[in-house]
Design an enzyme around this catalytic site. Structure first.
Site, PDB file in Angstrom:
ATOM      1  N   SER A  21       0.680  -1.180   0.336  1.00 28.79           N
ATOM      2  CA  SER A  21       0.381   0.174  -0.309  1.00 28.79           C
ATOM      3  C   SER A  21       0.789   1.315  -0.094  1.00 28.79           C
ATOM      4  CB  SER A  21      -0.665  -0.118   0.715  1.00 28.79           C
ATOM      5  OG  SER A  21      -1.806  -1.290   1.198  1.00 28.79           O
ATOM      6  N   LYS A  70      -8.992  -5.333  10.771  1.00 19.75           N
ATOM      7  CA  LYS A  70     -11.020  -5.194   9.432  1.00 19.75           C
ATOM      8  C   LYS A  70     -12.330  -5.064  10.276  1.00 19.75           C
ATOM      9  CE  LYS A  70      -8.979  -6.187   4.867  1.00 19.75           C
ATOM     10  NZ  LYS A  70      -9.755  -6.603   3.731  1.00 19.75           N
ATOM     11  N   GLY A 130     -13.443 -20.323  -2.213  1.00 23.35           N
ATOM     12  CA  GLY A 130     -13.309 -19.255  -1.039  1.00 23.35           C
ATOM     13  C   GLY A 130     -14.771 -19.154  -0.134  1.00 23.35           C
ATOM     14  N   GLY A 132     -14.586 -16.977   2.416  1.00 28.12           N
ATOM     15  CA  GLY A 132     -13.748 -15.659   3.393  1.00 28.12           C
ATOM     16  C   GLY A 132     -14.865 -14.262   3.299  1.00 28.12           C
TER      17      GLY A 132
HETATM   18  P1  ATR Z   1      -9.719 -13.285   3.315  1.00 26.82           P
HETATM   19  O1  ATR Z   1      -9.885 -12.565   3.627  1.00 26.82           O
HETATM   20  O2  ATR Z   1      -8.780 -13.515   2.250  1.00 26.82           O
HETATM   21  O3  ATR Z   1     -11.163 -13.957   2.522  1.00 26.82           O
HETATM   22  P2  ATR Z   1     -10.254 -15.619   5.044  1.00 26.82           P
HETATM   23  O4  ATR Z   1     -11.772 -15.069   5.331  1.00 26.82           O
HETATM   24  O5  ATR Z   1      -8.781 -16.345   6.234  1.00 26.82           O
HETATM   25  O6  ATR Z   1      -9.588 -14.572   3.740  1.00 26.82           O
HETATM   26  O7  ATR Z   1     -10.129 -16.857   4.140  1.00 26.82           O
HETATM   27  C1  ATR Z   1      -9.824 -17.294   3.687  1.00 26.82           C
HETATM   28  C2  ATR Z   1     -10.761 -18.781   2.633  1.00 26.82           C
HETATM   29  O8  ATR Z   1      -8.868 -19.256   1.624  1.00 26.82           O
HETATM   30  C3  ATR Z   1     -11.451 -19.892   3.378  1.00 26.82           C
HETATM   31  O9  ATR Z   1     -11.843 -19.606   2.632  1.00 26.82           O
HETATM   32  C4  ATR Z   1     -10.537 -20.537   3.782  1.00 26.82           C
HETATM   33  O10 ATR Z   1     -10.801 -22.514   3.362  1.00 26.82           O
HETATM   34  P3  ATR Z   1     -11.918 -22.425   5.157  1.00 26.82           P
HETATM   35  O11 ATR Z   1     -12.634 -22.296   4.771  1.00 26.82           O
HETATM   36  O12 ATR Z   1     -11.777 -23.805   4.736  1.00 26.82           O
HETATM   37  O13 ATR Z   1     -10.170 -22.638   6.430  1.00 26.82           O
HETATM   38  C5  ATR Z   1      -9.380 -21.124   2.212  1.00 26.82           C
HETATM   39  N1  ATR Z   1      -8.238 -21.727   1.969  1.00 26.82           N
HETATM   40  C6  ATR Z   1      -7.348 -21.320   2.959  1.00 26.82           C
HETATM   41  N2  ATR Z   1      -6.376 -22.043   2.425  1.00 26.82           N
HETATM   42  C7  ATR Z   1      -6.312 -22.894   2.008  1.00 26.82           C
HETATM   43  C8  ATR Z   1      -5.950 -24.210   1.758  1.00 26.82           C
HETATM   44  N3  ATR Z   1      -4.752 -24.210   2.212  1.00 26.82           N
HETATM   45  N4  ATR Z   1      -6.970 -25.228   1.054  1.00 26.82           N
HETATM   46  C9  ATR Z   1      -8.412 -24.243   0.014  1.00 26.82           C
HETATM   47  N5  ATR Z   1      -9.018 -23.213   0.980  1.00 26.82           N
HETATM   48  C10 ATR Z   1      -7.739 -22.499   1.905  1.00 26.82           C
END
Ligand code: ATR
Length: 289
Positions: A21, A70, A130, A132
């Site tokens: 940033s 956040k 995803g 999240g």
């Molecule tokens: P962000 O704000 O970047 O979305 P987050 O809310 O922590 O971060 O979400 C991370 C996402 O990446 C989630 O969907 C997570 O899956 P889970 O809900 O099962 O945890 C996914 N994710 C992270 N590492 C992963 C991995 N090694 N394989 C598959 N999904 C992954």
């Protein structure tokens, strides 16, 4: 020049040492000729309250907010945009005399980064990987882009189910469903657009593959929110299949541009030449850090 009128912007996070940033915003501040500088503040969660008191005392004009603040930042906001109220997070804070204003600029960042690809999203079938915070922001953008059908796949099925329910209720997205892993291959085949919002493939774990292979087609458009590396294993797969693809640097740039527009009450815009220069600048910055 820096003088008594120079304004201060910044990002707060913990850690923030690798944030792009400052490079992004200082490039834009200079480009648009604003008398301002942008710095990174590493703020421990226990000091967040003091940080906002300091922001007020020092008259810091605006802040970006990144992990892990956040969600907690919302407690300090006097005016929350509808997106902040819906998502429960803010990534942009603006100081005003009547209190702090909070915004989420990620949906704008995604939409504007698409450029001429926006048209592809009208009435499209989209697969989101995803469930999240980033996936939620993308859903917001997809609704406005006019997608007809959205399917969500997540490692943890329950989270995809919850997000699909929330999006149906609050966003009014008609067709949104959560997928079980055995449905993923068919969903990839049926989708026109695939958006990865997970951290799978992100530096330093770049060898990490997604749970499908060899089934992408030239007609697919694949968007990965990751920008380090610029070409993730998913995007390499897309290229190999002859599909069109896009990395996450554009979204980073446009969410930052929106923050700057909010802080400065202006409608500053980046043309394609600016974008090319800024992208090259950020790539150099990543290589040097
Ligand atoms: P962000 O704000 O970047 O979305 P987050 O809310 O922590 O971060 O979400 C991370 C996402 O990446 C989630 O969907 C997570 O899956 P889970 O809900 O099962 O945890 C996914 N994710 C992270 N590492 C992963 C991995 N090694 N394989 C598959 N999904 C992954």
């Amino acid at each position: 020049v820096i003088n008594t009128k120079t304004k201060l912007f910044g990002v707060i996070g913990h850690p923030v040492a690798h944030s792009l940033s400052p490079a992004l915003h200082n490039w834009m501040l200079k480009h648009f000729d604003f008398n301002a500088v942008y710095v990174a503040f590493d703020i421990e969660p226990r000091l967040l309250r003091n940080a906002f008191k300091g922001m007020q005392a020092f008259g810091i004009a605006g802040l970006n907010v990144t992990l892990p603040h956040k969600a907690s930042v919302v407690d300090y906001i006097s005016f929350a945009s509808p997106q902040v109220r819906h998502l429960g997070v803010a990534n942009t804070i603006k100081y005003t005399e009547s209190g702090l204003q909070g915004y989420v600029t990620d949906p704008y960042g995604f939409t504007e980064s698409l450029g001429s690809q926006k048209e592809k999203f009208q009435d499209a079938r989209v697969l989101i990987l995803g469930a999240g915070g980033s996936a939620q922001s993308i859903l917001y953008a997809l609704k406005d882009l006019g997608c007809s059908e959205i399917v969500l796949y997540n490692r943890t099925f329950e989270k995809a189910l919850q997000l699909a329910a929330k999006a149906s209720d609050h966003l009014g997205i008609g067709s949104i469903t959560a997928l079980q892993s055995e449905q993923l291959q068919d969903a990839v085949n049926d989708a026109e657009i695939i958006v990865n919002t997970t951290s799978v493939g992100m530096h330093p774990d770049t060898g990490n593959p997604l749970p499908f292979d060899g089934i992408l087609k030239p007609s697919h458009f694949v968007y990965d929110l990751i920008y380090n590396p610029l070409q993730t294993p998913l995007l390499r797969m897309a290229e190999k299949a002859g599909a069109s693809w896009q990395h996450g640097l554009g979204m980073l740039i446009f969410q930052g541009l929106r923050s700057l527009q909010i802080w400065t009450d202006t409608d500053v815009q980046l043309n394609s030449n600016d974008l090319e220069l800024l992208t090259a600048h950020l790539i150099r910055e990543m290589q040097n850090s």
